[in-house]
Design a protein around this motif. Structure first.
Motif, PDB file in Angstrom:
ATOM      1  N   ASP A 239      -0.298  -4.970   3.056  1.00 45.19           N
ATOM      2  CA  ASP A 239      -0.490  -3.522   2.939  1.00 45.19           C
ATOM      3  C   ASP A 239       0.691  -2.877   2.218  1.00 45.19           C
ATOM      4  O   ASP A 239       0.507  -2.147   1.247  1.00 45.19           O
ATOM      5  CB  ASP A 239      -0.653  -2.908   4.325  1.00 45.19           C
ATOM      6  CG  ASP A 239      -0.898  -1.420   4.248  1.00 45.19           C
ATOM      7  OD1 ASP A 239      -1.805  -1.010   3.504  1.00 45.19           O
ATOM      8  OD2 ASP A 239      -0.168  -0.662   4.922  1.00 45.19           O
ATOM      9  N   LYS A 240       1.892  -3.145   2.669  1.00 42.89           N
ATOM     10  CA  LYS A 240       3.103  -2.636   2.040  1.00 42.89           C
ATOM     11  C   LYS A 240       4.073  -3.793   1.837  1.00 42.89           C
ATOM     12  O   LYS A 240       4.214  -4.666   2.698  1.00 42.89           O
ATOM     13  CB  LYS A 240       3.767  -1.568   2.912  1.00 42.89           C
ATOM     14  CG  LYS A 240       2.918  -0.323   3.161  1.00 42.89           C
ATOM     15  CD  LYS A 240       2.842   0.543   1.943  1.00 42.89           C
ATOM     16  CE  LYS A 240       2.291   1.925   2.281  1.00 42.89           C
ATOM     17  NZ  LYS A 240       0.970   1.898   2.944  1.00 42.89           N
ATOM     18  N   ILE A 241       4.729  -3.769   0.687  1.00 38.17           N
ATOM     19  CA  ILE A 241       5.772  -4.747   0.383  1.00 38.17           C
ATOM     20  C   ILE A 241       7.079  -3.979   0.262  1.00 38.17           C
ATOM     21  O   ILE A 241       7.237  -3.150  -0.631  1.00 38.17           O
ATOM     22  CB  ILE A 241       5.462  -5.520  -0.910  1.00 38.17           C
ATOM     23  CG1 ILE A 241       4.118  -6.246  -0.792  1.00 38.17           C
ATOM     24  CG2 ILE A 241       6.563  -6.521  -1.222  1.00 38.17           C
ATOM     25  CD1 ILE A 241       3.693  -6.959  -2.056  1.00 38.17           C
ATOM     26  N   HIS A 242       8.019  -4.256   1.166  1.00 38.01           N
ATOM     27  CA  HIS A 242       9.260  -3.491   1.248  1.00 38.01           C
ATOM     28  C   HIS A 242      10.360  -4.229   0.485  1.00 38.01           C
ATOM     29  O   HIS A 242      10.823  -5.294   0.917  1.00 38.01           O
ATOM     30  CB  HIS A 242       9.668  -3.295   2.712  1.00 38.01           C
ATOM     31  CG  HIS A 242       8.628  -2.608   3.534  1.00 38.01           C
ATOM     32  ND1 HIS A 242       8.431  -1.247   3.526  1.00 38.01           N
ATOM     33  CD2 HIS A 242       7.696  -3.122   4.386  1.00 38.01           C
ATOM     34  CE1 HIS A 242       7.439  -0.933   4.337  1.00 38.01           C
ATOM     35  NE2 HIS A 242       6.971  -2.054   4.884  1.00 38.01           N
ATOM     36  N   PHE A 243      10.768  -3.656  -0.623  1.00 41.50           N
ATOM     37  CA  PHE A 243      11.913  -4.156  -1.359  1.00 41.50           C
ATOM     38  C   PHE A 243      13.166  -3.425  -0.882  1.00 41.50           C
ATOM     39  O   PHE A 243      13.109  -2.566   0.003  1.00 41.50           O
ATOM     40  CB  PHE A 243      11.698  -3.970  -2.861  1.00 41.50           C
ATOM     41  CG  PHE A 243      10.584  -4.820  -3.415  1.00 41.50           C
ATOM     42  CD1 PHE A 243      10.790  -6.149  -3.739  1.00 41.50           C
ATOM     43  CD2 PHE A 243       9.311  -4.282  -3.576  1.00 41.50           C
ATOM     44  CE1 PHE A 243       9.751  -6.923  -4.231  1.00 41.50           C
ATOM     45  CE2 PHE A 243       8.280  -5.047  -4.069  1.00 41.50           C
ATOM     46  CZ  PHE A 243       8.495  -6.375  -4.396  1.00 41.50           C
ATOM     47  N   SER A 244      14.293  -3.735  -1.484  1.00 34.17           N
ATOM     48  CA  SER A 244      15.565  -3.175  -1.012  1.00 34.17           C
ATOM     49  C   SER A 244      15.625  -1.664  -1.191  1.00 34.17           C
ATOM     50  O   SER A 244      16.125  -0.941  -0.332  1.00 34.17           O
ATOM     51  CB  SER A 244      16.735  -3.841  -1.744  1.00 34.17           C
ATOM     52  OG  SER A 244      16.572  -3.668  -3.153  1.00 34.17           O
ATOM     53  N   TYR A 248       6.364  -1.081  -2.123  1.00 32.52           N
ATOM     54  CA  TYR A 248       5.263  -1.312  -3.060  1.00 32.52           C
ATOM     55  C   TYR A 248       3.951  -1.220  -2.306  1.00 32.52           C
ATOM     56  O   TYR A 248       3.706  -1.950  -1.333  1.00 32.52           O
ATOM     57  CB  TYR A 248       5.414  -2.693  -3.704  1.00 32.52           C
ATOM     58  CG  TYR A 248       4.498  -2.920  -4.881  1.00 32.52           C
ATOM     59  CD1 TYR A 248       4.786  -2.387  -6.131  1.00 32.52           C
ATOM     60  CD2 TYR A 248       3.336  -3.671  -4.745  1.00 32.52           C
ATOM     61  CE1 TYR A 248       3.951  -2.599  -7.213  1.00 32.52           C
ATOM     62  CE2 TYR A 248       2.491  -3.890  -5.816  1.00 32.52           C
ATOM     63  CZ  TYR A 248       2.804  -3.351  -7.049  1.00 32.52           C
ATOM     64  OH  TYR A 248       1.969  -3.558  -8.119  1.00 32.52           O
ATOM     65  N   ASN A 249       3.086  -0.309  -2.757  1.00 34.63           N
ATOM     66  CA  ASN A 249       1.784  -0.085  -2.130  1.00 34.63           C
ATOM     67  C   ASN A 249       0.771  -0.994  -2.826  1.00 34.63           C
ATOM     68  O   ASN A 249       0.237  -0.663  -3.883  1.00 34.63           O
ATOM     69  CB  ASN A 249       1.393   1.380  -2.260  1.00 34.63           C
ATOM     70  CG  ASN A 249       0.192   1.730  -1.397  1.00 34.63           C
ATOM     71  OD1 ASN A 249      -0.578   0.857  -0.999  1.00 34.63           O
ATOM     72  ND2 ASN A 249       0.028   3.008  -1.096  1.00 34.63           N
ATOM     73  N   LEU A 250       0.502  -2.138  -2.229  1.00 33.33           N
ATOM     74  CA  LEU A 250      -0.396  -3.111  -2.862  1.00 33.33           C
ATOM     75  C   LEU A 250      -1.840  -2.616  -2.941  1.00 33.33           C
ATOM     76  O   LEU A 250      -2.485  -2.808  -3.983  1.00 33.33           O
ATOM     77  CB  LEU A 250      -0.337  -4.447  -2.116  1.00 33.33           C
ATOM     78  CG  LEU A 250      -1.156  -5.573  -2.751  1.00 33.33           C
ATOM     79  CD1 LEU A 250      -0.601  -5.946  -4.112  1.00 33.33           C
ATOM     80  CD2 LEU A 250      -1.215  -6.796  -1.840  1.00 33.33           C
ATOM     81  N   PRO A 251      -2.425  -1.977  -1.915  1.00 30.35           N
ATOM     82  CA  PRO A 251      -3.812  -1.472  -2.071  1.00 30.35           C
ATOM     83  C   PRO A 251      -3.955  -0.483  -3.220  1.00 30.35           C
ATOM     84  O   PRO A 251      -4.934  -0.546  -3.983  1.00 30.35           O
ATOM     85  CB  PRO A 251      -4.095  -0.815  -0.722  1.00 30.35           C
ATOM     86  CG  PRO A 251      -3.194  -1.494   0.235  1.00 30.35           C
ATOM     87  CD  PRO A 251      -1.945  -1.796  -0.522  1.00 30.35           C
ATOM     88  N   LEU A 252      -2.984   0.428  -3.359  1.00 25.04           N
ATOM     89  CA  LEU A 252      -3.049   1.385  -4.463  1.00 25.04           C
ATOM     90  C   LEU A 252      -2.935   0.676  -5.803  1.00 25.04           C
ATOM     91  O   LEU A 252      -3.667   0.991  -6.761  1.00 25.04           O
ATOM     92  CB  LEU A 252      -1.934   2.416  -4.314  1.00 25.04           C
ATOM     93  CG  LEU A 252      -1.850   3.487  -5.402  1.00 25.04           C
ATOM     94  CD1 LEU A 252      -3.108   4.357  -5.391  1.00 25.04           C
ATOM     95  CD2 LEU A 252      -0.602   4.342  -5.231  1.00 25.04           C
ATOM     96  N   ALA A 253      -2.016  -0.303  -5.906  1.00 26.31           N
ATOM     97  CA  ALA A 253      -1.862  -1.053  -7.158  1.00 26.31           C
ATOM     98  C   ALA A 253      -3.134  -1.835  -7.482  1.00 26.31           C
ATOM     99  O   ALA A 253      -3.555  -1.894  -8.651  1.00 26.31           O
ATOM    100  CB  ALA A 253      -0.669  -2.004  -7.044  1.00 26.31           C
ATOM    101  N   TYR A 254      -3.773  -2.407  -6.460  1.00 25.87           N
ATOM    102  CA  TYR A 254      -5.004  -3.175  -6.679  1.00 25.87           C
ATOM    103  C   TYR A 254      -6.103  -2.290  -7.258  1.00 25.87           C
ATOM    104  O   TYR A 254      -6.802  -2.666  -8.217  1.00 25.87           O
ATOM    105  CB  TYR A 254      -5.454  -3.785  -5.351  1.00 25.87           C
ATOM    106  CG  TYR A 254      -6.365  -4.977  -5.471  1.00 25.87           C
ATOM    107  CD1 TYR A 254      -5.892  -6.268  -5.266  1.00 25.87           C
ATOM    108  CD2 TYR A 254      -7.711  -4.825  -5.786  1.00 25.87           C
ATOM    109  CE1 TYR A 254      -6.724  -7.370  -5.369  1.00 25.87           C
ATOM    110  CE2 TYR A 254      -8.552  -5.909  -5.901  1.00 25.87           C
ATOM    111  CZ  TYR A 254      -8.057  -7.180  -5.691  1.00 25.87           C
ATOM    112  OH  TYR A 254      -8.884  -8.261  -5.815  1.00 25.87           O
ATOM    113  N   LEU A 255      -6.262  -1.084  -6.698  1.00 24.58           N
ATOM    114  CA  LEU A 255      -7.306  -0.172  -7.170  1.00 24.58           C
ATOM    115  C   LEU A 255      -6.990   0.355  -8.566  1.00 24.58           C
ATOM    116  O   LEU A 255      -7.873   0.411  -9.435  1.00 24.58           O
ATOM    117  CB  LEU A 255      -7.460   0.987  -6.188  1.00 24.58           C
ATOM    118  CG  LEU A 255      -8.506   2.040  -6.542  1.00 24.58           C
ATOM    119  CD1 LEU A 255      -9.899   1.438  -6.582  1.00 24.58           C
ATOM    120  CD2 LEU A 255      -8.456   3.195  -5.553  1.00 24.58           C
TER     121      LEU A 255
END
Length: 745
Positions: A239-244, A248-255
């Protein structure tokens, strides 16, 4: 000097008139129009100024001055090698330019030198980029052996390879790459409700001792060990990828990537088809121009193969016969009585009802095959490897059989509908396009009817979670199987049908083998095959992010399969499709495929509940819901701007402005078309003037020969200036009687 005389400049630069030029057909038609009008002196003076645009205007003062100024301004900028001149003239221009450069100041010389070096650098870069094009040598070889008609198919295939490669780069960069690098540099948030019944996702991986052929089944069906990999939608559960420093919002990027690759495909296809659309927009419907184009400009000078030369000659003859046949059919249609028209309309109605019945039967067969295949796949008991594989591929097999049988049936039916030859080809192809692309929609409809129904009770999760715990992955598997099976069919037809047929034709002298002949390389049918595969790729990319990479490799191998088949097994079609010389028809069909691909993707994103056991949209009711949720978290100013852009007031205003722009473009296109028609009429007028001058020149030569019969020298040309040589053969021009001044050339 008369007011209505034609002016020209003599060698001393003085303006004079010549009675001969006053007899030109273009000038006589001007006089006729002027006398028939009721305008006064202004009308006469304006029409006299228009003489420069007619055939006789080449002797006008204004035209001569413009002709001298225009080439000078153009040739100063263009490189000498691009000028349409002889080598002697190019050397003279080069010397003149060097002399002019010496007379310039040092700053001007530096400016010209810099401009020249930049132009050479740009040409070198363009040449280097052209050398990096995929299959450049192979495509040039095909063009040299078979001409530009077959070349267009392979160029279209290269375009699809590049398109799928870019789509894969988009999916890999924004969807797969964050998942790959996330375990090493960040934390991943998985929001799965493990207590919910809808979140159960049983693994389909085989356990224990696995037989070898089961791996083959998994590889061909996308199940087993392939189901929960990067290949399919269900693997991307983050769902969310937390960088430093960011999240990163993966569902939004996918759509957004899904919308981006569809929009990018649309823009690229429209851009490539713009050239062909402009050509069709101003295309003349007059058969006279069509005949002239085929006779004087129809030959393909890229052909070097003798067999291809014979085929090109026969194809030109076929096209001329087709044009004449169309003219005959048009005359036949115009001469039909009311009884004959009623009879032919009745026949067409009956045949079209029969075609609709055939299509409905094919669609219903696809629906039944899909339902049966899904029910068998739910059964855990497996009988036989071959039988299980047939059940897996049963929808693909039925679709392939329908796509093979219906074109043959359509080609037989069209002969009884009494259309023109060109319309017969287009109508048959559009029926085949409808059959191929709609069959994919029927397959998806069959799957969705199973996914969205739970018997007599309403679905607890919004979809049938018992049979389809991750329905997106199941649709991705179906698209994957269609892609693989399509490639297998193309390869099998080449190896097991076309190659044996060629051997039989070469080594068997029986009449049946000669009657069948060598397989023809039919361009439209081959284009429909790859458009069908590309439509599957566009639909399946949302459910299988790695499908564009598979399609890239698929088209890469298809290129070499088709090249080998063309070189060794097939021969070019003796009746080529008219649009084969350009990619416009191919891109229009591809655009239809893209439009049909957008419909099921949009429906599944906006209407069907997303799976709660897999994929990035677990926390959302539908996939589209991620977009408004993300907008609601934006700052107030940006949110207000986006809401204003999505309001009805902005939509109405945008629609009005778009309509105004569209009306302006349509009016501009109509004006351009009228200008083109005027230029065509001017060419006809200039042709009449040239024929008139040639007749006068021949008469002058004949009179000169009669006056001095003993002279062995060539007769001198008349005192007036012409652009023709003095060594004309009289028999060429006097073989026929002088044509009337209204005759069109």
């Amino acid at each position: 000097m008369e007011v209505d005389s034609v002016f020209y400049t003599d060698r001393s630069g003085r303006v004079s008139s010549n009675p001969l030029l006053d007899q030109l057909p273009s000038y006589q038609s001007l006089l006729y129009r002027r006398k028939s009008s009721t305008a006064g002196t202004k009308r006469r003076s304006s029409s006299r100024g228009r003489i420069g645009s007619s055939g006789s205007g080449k002797w006008g003062v204004g035209t001569i001055s413009r002709r001298e100024e225009k080439p000078k301004s153009q040739t100063e900028e263009r490189p000498i090698r691009e000028l349409p001149r002889t080598m002697a003239e190019k050397r003279r221009d080069n010397t003149q330019r060097l002399e002019e450069d010496r007379e310039l100041s040092s700053l001007k010389q530096l400016e010209h030198s810099t401009r020249r070096h930049l132009r050479r650098l740009r040409d070198d870069v363009h040449q280097w980029l052209g050398s990096l094009k995929l299959w450049r040598g192979d495509i040039h070889l095909i063009e040299g052996m078979f001409g530009t008609g077959i070349l267009s198919y392979f160029s279209f295939l290269r375009f699809l390879v590049m398109l799928n490669l870019i789509i894969f780069v988009l999916m890999f960069s924004f969807v797969m790459l964050p998942i790959i690098i996330a375990p090493n540099v960040s934390n991943i948030t998985y929001n799965l409700n493990l207590e919910s019944e809808c979140s159960v996702y049983p693994s389909s991986a085989r356990r224990g001792l696995v037989i070898f052929h089961e791996h083959i089944t998994d590889l061909l069906s996308g199940g087993g060990f392939l189901e929960q990999t990067y290949l399919f939608y269900g693997y991307y559960r983050a769902d969310k990828i937390h960088f430093s420093n960011s999240t990163y919002n993966l569902p939004l990027a996918y759509l957004l990537v899904t919308i981006a690759y569809l929009f990018f495909s649309l823009i690229w296809i429209v851009k490539r088809s713009a050239t062909g659309f402009k050509r069709n927009l101003v295309q003349d419907e007059d058969r006279f121009q069509s005949f002239c184009n085929k006779i004087f400009a129809g030959w393909d000078f890229c052909i070097t193969n003798e067999n291809a030369v014979r085929l090109k000659r026969s194809s030109l003859l076929y096209e001329l016969r087709t044009d004449l046949e169309e003219e005959r059919i048009k005359q036949k249609i115009a001469d039909r009585t009311r009884k004959e028209r009623c009879r032919i309309y009745l026949i067409r109605l009956i045949l079209n009802l029969f075609v609709i019945g055939v299509l409905m039967g094919c669609f219903y067969s696809i629906y039944l095959a899909t339902i049966f295949s899904q029910e068998v796949q739910m059964d855990t008991k497996k009988d036989n490897f071959i039988v299980d594989l047939i059940y897996e591929y049963l929808p693909s097999i039925v679709i392939t059989l329908a796509n093979f049988i219906t074109p043959l049936l359509f080609s037989a039916i069209i002969n009884y509908e009494d259309y023109s030859p060109a319309f017969e080809i287009r109508f048959t192809l559009m029926r085949c396009v409808f059959m191929r692309l709609t069959s994919i929609g029927v397959l998806l409809f069959s799957l969705w009817s199973q996914i969205t129904t739970c018997g007599k009770e309403p679905c607890l999760c919004g979809y049938n979670h018992v049979l389809y715990s991750c329905w997106e992955t199941r649709i991705g598997q179906e698209m994957y199987k269609l892609t693989i099976f399509d490639f297998i069919i193309i390869f099998a037809v080449t190896v097991f049908v076309e190659f044996p047929r060629k051997l039989i034709v070469q080594h068997c002298d029986c009449g049946l083998a000669k009657w069948f002949g060598q397989q023809e390389f039919a361009i439209p049918q081959n284009v429909l095959e790859i458009v069908y595969g590309q439509t599957i790729c566009w639909i399946g990319t949302f459910y299988s992010p790695m499908l564009p990479a598979i399609c890239t490799m698929k088209y890469f191998f298809i290129f070499y399969i088709k090249k080998v088949s063309l070189m060794n097994n097939c021969r070019p079609a003796t009746r080529p499709f008219r649009a084969s010389s350009s990619n416009f028809f191919f891109l229009v069909v591809l655009l239809i495929g893209l439009a049909l691909a957008c419909l099921p993707v949009s429906f599944s994103v906006a209407q069907i509940n997303s799976s709660q056991a897999c994929g990035p949209f677990v926390n959302y009711t539908t996939s589209w819901e991620v977009l408004p949720n993300t907008v609601s978290e934006l700052p107030h100013g940006i949110k207000t701007l986006l809401f204003a852009l999505s309001s009805e007031a902005f939509a109405v205003s945008f629609f009005v402005v778009t309509c105004l722009i569209m009306f302006y473009v349509i009016a501009l296109a109509g004006a351009h078309k009228r200008v083109i028609n005027q230029l065509r009429e001017q060419l006809v007028v200039e042709g009449r003037d040239k024929r008139f001058l040639i007749q006068k020149l021949c008469q002058a030569q004949r009179l000169s020969a009669i006056k001095s019969p003993g002279s062995k020298s060539q007769p001198r040309s008349p005192s007036y200036h012409t652009s023709f040589s003095n060594n004309f053969n009289e028999s060429v021009f006097l073989a026929h009687s002088p044509p009337d001044s209204s005759t069109h050339v």
